[in-house]
Design an enzyme around this catalytic site. Structure first.
Site, mmCIF file in Angstrom:
data_model
loop_
_atom_site.group_PDB
_atom_site.id
_atom_site.type_symbol
_atom_site.label_atom_id
_atom_site.label_comp_id
_atom_site.label_asym_id
_atom_site.label_seq_id
_atom_site.Cartn_x
_atom_site.Cartn_y
_atom_site.Cartn_z
ATOM 1 C CB SER A 1 -0.887 0.012 1.249
ATOM 2 O OG SER A 1 -0.070 0.121 2.416
ATOM 3 C CE LYS A 2 -1.455 6.515 -3.288
ATOM 4 N NZ LYS A 2 -2.101 7.802 -3.545
ATOM 5 N NE ARG A 3 -0.344 0.201 6.151
ATOM 6 C CZ ARG A 3 0.229 -0.841 6.734
ATOM 7 N NH1 ARG A 3 1.399 -0.692 7.328
ATOM 8 N NH2 ARG A 3 -0.347 -2.024 6.711
ATOM 9 C CG HIS A 4 3.378 -1.566 2.968
ATOM 10 N ND1 HIS A 4 2.155 -2.136 2.687
ATOM 11 C CD2 HIS A 4 3.654 -1.872 4.251
ATOM 12 C CE1 HIS A 4 1.713 -2.769 3.766
ATOM 13 N NE2 HIS A 4 2.597 -2.628 4.724
#
Length: 473
Positions: free
Chosen positions: A242-245
């Site tokens: 995901s974007k946080r990753h």
């Protein structure tokens, strides 16, 4: 057209080039280059409502920045609809496709029945063997592929190994919608065949399509390309990326200050390995990359590893070239991250002088610009609170004693500056830190910086002395 290996990267321009797509493009590029072949680029833009020119530009720009040059002109899938329809007509003529007049209500009834019986919803072949004279008047049919009902379809995948699917488990997929537009599986087969693609290297999310596509190839009497389905990228916690990753666009990594060669090196190691090697030149990647060495499990994205790799490439880079890259990045940064007076050529020349010390501390180009901010700021300097605290009466008095020894230096160098400051410390019976801390504050407005002698040298004799004198009080 190459007589050898031909790969293709086929992104959909409904969004920017993300990290997973970039890795797929890299794997295709490396495999082709390592075998004297070609990598072609196809923009799969048949979804005209969601495809945007902005996304197309971002894909081309991202690939160019990563150094993944494709061969020939990009092929735009939407321009090939007439060719796709021609192949559908050929399949109809051969009896390998048929017209389906099933209504939305009938299809919904099939779904509900399958759900009630705990089965996957599949088309039940309603129009497969029905007399065309039963066709309702005024209704445009969808065209379905007539798949084999017996036996198995086997894919010898270069990453996943042999994959066998019982043909009875595959329903007759739609290859052309009732409005005449081809579907994905048909268009991909026709385009790959016409482009001479020998190896289809793509994400594992396409694995379910491979058996269906192989059947279409067989029905048309065409050679099936070698398939290689690459596992997806997960976050460090094993969850879907995901974007946080880090599931960001390639442009976002550029704006964060990563070097293309570092990102390329990091991506090639996401799921592929060559012994215990971590750092590869482009030539080594091309020579060593092969499909069977790709792992079957999802790779895990790790920002810390990427940062460490980027730091390595920063340290290895030429100082002037690095300054040019940092300068090119400035317009992409948020205003607060841009150095002041960024149009000042003299400041950029000073940044080159500061580079040896800056490179040792930075993990990204953004770090490098932030740590090198002192060469851009104009006198009198704005001091942060900690720096101002170091410039009390004692601190100011200590550094004023440096004006004369620094003024006497004739060959301005890091070594000469260090010698002069150490001699002054001995003469005044001061520890070096007692001088370096207020000196750093006076020269940079901060309490952290590259090595203090590197800072003095980078500013130049006149500017360094002027900043010290500004603190005379």
């Amino acid at each position: 057209m190459s007589n050898g290996v031909v790969t293709r990267f086929a992104p959909s321009p409904t969004g920017f080039l993300h990290i997973g797509g970039a890795r797929t493009a890299l794997f295709n590029w490396l495999y082709a280059k390592g075998r004297g072949g070609q990598m072609l680029l196809r923009i799969e833009d048949t979804d005209r409502k969601r495809s945007t020119q902005e996304a197309i530009d971002a894909i081309l720009d991202g690939m160019s920045w990563l150094g993944l040059a494709w061969d020939g002109e990009p092929v735009f899938q939407h321009t090939r609809v007439a060719r796709h329809q021609e192949v559908v007509a050929e399949l109809l003529e051969k009896g390998r496709a048929y017209r389906c007049y099933a209504t939305p209500e009938e299809l919904e009834e099939m779904r509900q029945q399958a759900h009630a019986e705990g089965r996957t919803a599949v088309y039940n072949g309603l129009w497969r063997d029905r007399d065309p004279s039963d066709a309702p008047a005024g209704v445009e049919p969808a065209i379905r592929f007539r798949g084999p009902e017996d036996g198995d379809t086997v894919i010898d995948d270069q990453v996943m190994g042999p994959i066998t699917v019982a043909n009875k488990d595959l329903d007759d997929l739609i290859i052309q919608r009732s409005d005449g537009t081809p579907t994905y599986n048909l268009a991909v087969v026709v385009d790959d065949h016409d482009m001479g693609v020998t190896h289809a290297i793509r994400g594992a999310d396409h694995l379910t399509n491979a058996s269906r596509q192989a059947q279409i190839y067989e029905a048309l009497g065409w050679d099936v390309p070698v398939f290689a389905h690459v596992p997806l990228i997960h976050g460090p916690d094993g969850a879907k990326l995901s974007k946080r990753h880090g599931a960001l666009s390639v442009q976002a990594y550029r704006t964060m200050g990563y070097l293309p060669e570092a990102l390329r090196n990091y991506l090639v190691r996401l799921g592929w390995s060559h012994g215990d090697d971590e750092i590869f030149s482009t030539e080594q990647m091309i020579e060593w990359f092969d499909l069977p060495q790709i792992g079957r499990s999802p790779a895990r994205f790790d920002f810390d590893k990427l940062e460490n790799l980027n730091a390595h490439y920063l340290r290895q880079a030429d100082d002037e070239a690095l300054a040019e890259r940092a300068r090119a990045l400035v317009p992409e940064l948020e205003p607060e991250a841009q150095p002041p007076n960024a149009g000042n050529d003299e400041a950029w020349a000073k940044l080159v002088h500061a580079m040896p010390g800056l490179k040792e501390r930075a993990k990204t180009l953004v770090d490098l610009l932030d740590n090198g901010r002192f060469v851009f700021v104009a006198r009198p300097l704005d001091m942060d609170d900690k720096a101002a605290a170091l410039l009390d009466a004692d601190g100011r008095g200590v550094i004023q004693g440096l004006v004369e020894p620094l003024s006497r230096i004739e060959g301005w160098s890091v070594e000469a500056i260090e010698q002069a400051v150490r001699r002054y410390a001995e003469e005044e019976d001061l520890k070096l830190g007692k001088i370096a801390q207020p000196l750093r504050a006076a020269l940079t407005g901060r309490t952290t910086s590259p090595g203090i002698f590197d800072v003095v040298f980078a500013l130049g004799k006149e500017e360094a002395i002027a900043r010290i004198v500004d603190q005379k009080g």
